[in-house]
Design a protein around this motif. Structure first.
Motif, PDB file in Angstrom:
ATOM      1  N   GLY A 367       1.030  -1.311  -0.521  1.00  6.20           N
ATOM      2  CA  GLY A 367      -0.138  -0.292   0.113  1.00  6.20           C
ATOM      3  C   GLY A 367       0.833   1.136  -0.252  1.00  6.20           C
ATOM      4  N   ALA A 368       0.103   2.228   0.333  1.00 11.44           N
ATOM      5  CA  ALA A 368       0.800   3.906   0.399  1.00 11.44           C
ATOM      6  C   ALA A 368       1.342   4.102   1.374  1.00 11.44           C
ATOM      7  N   LEU A 369       1.543   3.266   2.575  1.00 10.10           N
ATOM      8  CA  LEU A 369       2.550   3.136   3.331  1.00 10.10           C
ATOM      9  C   LEU A 369       3.778   2.401   3.564  1.00 10.10           C
ATOM     10  N   GLY A 370       4.134   1.690   2.630  1.00  9.47           N
ATOM     11  CA  GLY A 370       4.381   0.655   2.244  1.00  9.47           C
ATOM     12  C   GLY A 370       4.491  -0.761   2.995  1.00  9.47           C
ATOM     13  N   PHE A 371       3.618  -1.126   3.605  1.00 10.21           N
ATOM     14  CA  PHE A 371       2.800  -2.290   4.066  1.00 10.21           C
ATOM     15  C   PHE A 371       2.160  -3.324   2.835  1.00 10.21           C
ATOM     16  N   LEU A 372       2.739  -4.907   2.979  1.00 10.70           N
ATOM     17  CA  LEU A 372       2.331  -5.426   1.930  1.00 10.70           C
ATOM     18  C   LEU A 372       0.791  -6.061   2.411  1.00 10.70           C
ATOM     19  N   SER A 373       0.674  -5.684   1.112  1.00  9.06           N
ATOM     20  CA  SER A 373      -1.208  -6.289   1.838  1.00  9.06           C
ATOM     21  C   SER A 373      -1.293  -8.217   1.365  1.00  9.06           C
ATOM     22  N   ARG A 374      -1.538  -8.272   2.034  1.00  8.24           N
ATOM     23  CA  ARG A 374      -1.671 -10.132   2.226  1.00  8.24           C
ATOM     24  C   ARG A 374      -2.724 -10.385   1.668  1.00  8.24           C
ATOM     25  N   LEU A 375      -3.285  -9.869   1.333  1.00  5.27           N
ATOM     26  CA  LEU A 375      -4.590 -10.220   0.282  1.00  5.27           C
ATOM     27  C   LEU A 375      -4.454 -10.264  -1.018  1.00  5.27           C
ATOM     28  N   SER A 376      -3.661  -8.801  -1.607  1.00  5.79           N
ATOM     29  CA  SER A 376      -2.938  -9.022  -2.658  1.00  5.79           C
ATOM     30  C   SER A 376      -2.023 -10.184  -2.950  1.00  5.79           C
ATOM     31  N   GLU A 377      -1.278 -10.229  -2.042  1.00  8.70           N
ATOM     32  CA  GLU A 377      -0.293 -11.437  -2.094  1.00  8.70           C
ATOM     33  C   GLU A 377      -0.979 -12.587  -2.841  1.00  8.70           C
ATOM     34  N   ARG A 378      -2.131 -12.969  -1.904  1.00  7.67           N
ATOM     35  CA  ARG A 378      -2.546 -14.551  -1.959  1.00  7.67           C
ATOM     36  C   ARG A 378      -3.280 -14.291  -3.307  1.00  7.67           C
ATOM     37  N   ARG A 379      -3.977 -13.030  -3.613  1.00  6.56           N
ATOM     38  CA  ARG A 379      -5.042 -13.171  -4.900  1.00  6.56           C
ATOM     39  C   ARG A 379      -3.912 -13.788  -5.917  1.00  6.56           C
ATOM     40  N   HIS A 380      -2.398 -12.852  -6.098  1.00  4.12           N
ATOM     41  CA  HIS A 380      -1.354 -12.613  -7.261  1.00  4.12           C
ATOM     42  C   HIS A 380      -1.596 -13.980  -7.031  1.00  4.12           C
ATOM     43  N   ALA A 381      -0.599 -14.780  -6.032  1.00 11.85           N
ATOM     44  CA  ALA A 381      -0.868 -15.871  -6.095  1.00 11.85           C
ATOM     45  C   ALA A 381      -1.069 -17.164  -6.722  1.00 11.85           C
ATOM     46  N   GLU A 382      -2.278 -16.206  -5.960  1.00  7.58           N
ATOM     47  CA  GLU A 382      -3.924 -17.946  -6.468  1.00  7.58           C
ATOM     48  C   GLU A 382      -4.061 -17.703  -8.129  1.00  7.58           C
ATOM     49  N   GLY A 383      -4.120 -16.498  -8.403  1.00  5.04           N
ATOM     50  CA  GLY A 383      -4.406 -16.340  -9.934  1.00  5.04           C
ATOM     51  C   GLY A 383      -3.175 -16.885 -10.547  1.00  5.04           C
ATOM     52  N   THR A 384      -1.551 -16.258 -10.450  1.00  8.22           N
ATOM     53  CA  THR A 384      -0.732 -16.996 -11.164  1.00  8.22           C
ATOM     54  C   THR A 384      -0.940 -18.727 -11.540  1.00  8.22           C
ATOM     55  N   ILE A 385      -1.081 -19.176  -9.925  1.00 12.47           N
ATOM     56  CA  ILE A 385      -1.272 -20.571  -9.742  1.00 12.47           C
ATOM     57  C   ILE A 385      -2.026 -21.288 -11.110  1.00 12.47           C
ATOM     58  N   GLY A 386      -2.888 -20.219 -11.008  1.00 14.10           N
ATOM     59  CA  GLY A 386      -4.631 -21.204 -12.315  1.00 14.10           C
ATOM     60  C   GLY A 386      -3.536 -20.871 -13.382  1.00 14.10           C
ATOM     61  N   ARG A 387      -3.012 -19.685 -13.977  1.00 11.26           N
ATOM     62  CA  ARG A 387      -2.727 -19.804 -14.779  1.00 11.26           C
ATOM     63  C   ARG A 387      -1.722 -20.214 -15.759  1.00 11.26           C
ATOM     64  N   LEU A 388      -0.875 -20.397 -14.511  1.00 11.70           N
ATOM     65  CA  LEU A 388       0.254 -21.416 -15.388  1.00 11.70           C
ATOM     66  C   LEU A 388       0.367 -23.052 -14.843  1.00 11.70           C
ATOM     67  N   GLY A 389      -0.921 -23.378 -13.983  1.00 13.71           N
ATOM     68  CA  GLY A 389      -1.242 -24.578 -14.162  1.00 13.71           C
ATOM     69  C   GLY A 389      -0.637 -24.705 -12.745  1.00 13.71           C
ATOM     70  N   ILE A 390       0.109 -24.691 -11.439  1.00  9.15           N
ATOM     71  CA  ILE A 390       1.002 -24.889 -11.075  1.00  9.15           C
ATOM     72  C   ILE A 390       0.401 -25.974  -9.488  1.00  9.15           C
ATOM     73  N   ARG A 391       0.972 -27.561  -9.979  1.00 12.29           N
ATOM     74  CA  ARG A 391       0.110 -28.436  -8.454  1.00 12.29           C
ATOM     75  C   ARG A 391       1.196 -28.210  -7.010  1.00 12.29           C
TER      76      ARG A 391
END
Length: 505
Positions: A367-391
């Protein structure tokens, strides 16, 4: 136990959390033969071999040597029956600060049988005699951490002879080896055959499977779908059995418009390993750099990524000069690298899939204050896992526990959300099964379709012929020949890669 008796696994079944991994599998291994066991990721071959080697317990079925039924509840039980496994990660199987002889005799020394553990000269003499049986002259006084990967494999195989192995499982033994080292290994396998030892050979390289195997068994979805003498099946039959379809159906080459030049490399050099290389990659284009082991492909990729310093040369990305003195500079310039040694350089094996995928884009996920968004991190990971077919079991799964193919997808996936315009892949299918190769080829095709430039460095000539729009041949640190798609044969690539001259072609 008589070496003349056949090992037989009958009606083997295994489930994990209610999901069937093996459904009534039969597999036999005769003394003095090489039986190749093949299958895509998740086919069940690893589970079957872990049951044979005592790492897993079967839910049903029997294992016999001759008419005698075995009770294998642990690796120690398997070894007591003469069943041993040499895994791909040879470094984890040797004690680095011990000598070759000490590593070969480790079990005997640890057990303290007789006075052998004190008689170091006798240990050395016996170790030399065992190595001689397989045609090796590795000095038995050398420390294990001074050996090459190929030499470490030989020491592990020699250790099996000390332990009087009757049946040996070789899991991807050639994955880290050069062609010359692989040929030496095949010679050792011939010696083991002559001594009546049965070998299960697991490999994803179909030409070598055909070269060394007596029988071939293919698994898919936890069942045996093909089991024939090696001479009775062609590579195309094996691929169809693994995938349920042909190679051409599985890896279509999509037509992609090729645009302006993205990457320009002019006269880049470093010592004798890279000698004045010039090349370019255009938007939407896949350019393959092919060569034998030692040609300089990896060294070239490291120069372009800033991992090693160049003696001279210039690099431009998108028309602008890129001053690349470090990987961070390369990333800022728009260049990403998926390296050959993925476990050492491409991923953090002790970290989760989630953290590996988010590492290069932490600023984007904060975010703007430099704190990592756990929700954004998880959504990004889940999207990449689905897109690339990571088992993977979850985003929290440690990457070190994934299969080689899925580790490679993580190594690729971490760059997908960056601003990279040029993607370099150095031996991306090394140690990867044919199912995961399909996914990696698909991902590379999607990058090209999205207008990225792809530089694909490989010693697998067939992959270059199938994937690339242009092929550059590298030999002794220099680009010696260039071909457009469809304008070269496998034989011509090998000719120029092995220092063939233009006037002799």
């Amino acid at each position: 136990m008589s070496v003349a008796l056949q090992l037989a696994m009958n009606d083997i079944s295994k489930s994990f959390a209610g999901v069937s991994a093996l459904g009534g599998v039969d597999f036999t291994l005769r003394p003095g033969e090489v039986h190749a066991l093949l299958g895509a990721n998740g086919a069940g071959k690893s589970t079957l071999m872990k049951i044979l080697s005592g790492a897993y317990a079967a839910d049903g079925g029997t294992i016999r040597i001759g008419a005698r039924e075995l009770s294998i509840a642990s690796p120690a039980d398997a070894k007591a029956e003469g069943i041993h496994c040499v895994y791909q990660e040879v470094d984890t199987s040797l004690v680095p600060h011990l000598t070759v002889a000490e590593n070969m005799m480790l079990d005997r020394i640890a057990a303290g049988k007789g006075s052998m553990w004190m008689n170091w000269s006798a240990i050395g003499r016996e170790a030399e005699a065992v190595l001689a049986r397989i045609g090796s002259r590795i000095p038995v006084t050398r420390r294990a951490d001074e050996l090459t990967l190929a030499e470490k494999q030989i020491v592990l195989i020699a250790r099996l002879l000390v332990q009087e192995a009757k049946f040996v499982i070789l899991d991807e033994p050639t994955a880290p080896l050069s062609l010359e080292e692989a040929d030496r290994l095949f010679g050792i396998m011939d010696e083991l055959k002559k001594q009546g030892i049965g070998i299960v050979f697991i490999s994803h390289r179909l030409p070598e499977v055909k070269q060394v195997s007596d029988r071939i068994t293919v698994m898919r979805d936890g069942k045996v779908v093909l089991s024939e003498p090696a001479g009775a099946v062609e590579p195309g039959d094996i691929v169809r059995a693994m995938l349920g379809r042909s190679f051409e159906e599985e890896y279509p080459k999509a037509a992609v418009p090729i645009g302006e030049t993205l990457l320009e490399v002019e006269d880049i050099a470093a010592g004798h390993r890279v000698r004045g290389v010039s090349l370019n990659v255009r938007r939407g284009e896949i350019v393959a750099v092919v060569g034998l082991v030692g040609a300089g492909k990896t060294e070239l990729s490291r120069l372009l990524f800033g991992a090693d310093p160049a003696d001279r040369g210039a690099v431009k990305v998108g028309g602008g000069t890129a001053n690349i003195a470090s990987p961070a500079d390369a990333l800022r310039s728009g260049i990403a690298l998926v390296p050959e040694e993925r476990r050492k350089e491409g991923i953090l094996v002790g970290s989760s899939v989630l953290h590996n995928l988010s590492l290069p884009i932490l600023k984007q996920l904060s975010g703007a204050l430099g704190f990592l968004s756990r929700l954004s991190e998880r959504r990004h990971a889940e999207g990449t896992i689905g897109r690339l077919g990571i088992r993977t079991a979850s985003t929290g799964q440690l990457v070190g526990y994934l299969s080689g193919g899925n580790q490679q997808k993580v190594a690729i996936g971490k760059w997908m959300s960056t601003d990279a315009e040029v993607f370099m892949f150095d031996e991306p299918t090394k140690g990867v099964d044919i199912g995961a190769k399909r996914d990696i080829f698909r991902i590379i095709g999607e990058l090209a379709a999205a207008g990225k430039g792809v530089l694909y460095l490989t010693c697998e000539f067939a992959e270059a012929l199938g994937l690339a729009d242009r092929i550059l041949v590298m030999c002794d640190g220099a680009i010696v020949k260039q071909f457009d798609r469809g304008g070269v044969t496998m034989e011509e690539l090998l000719y120029y890669a092995s220092a063939g001259k233009e006037d002799m072609a």
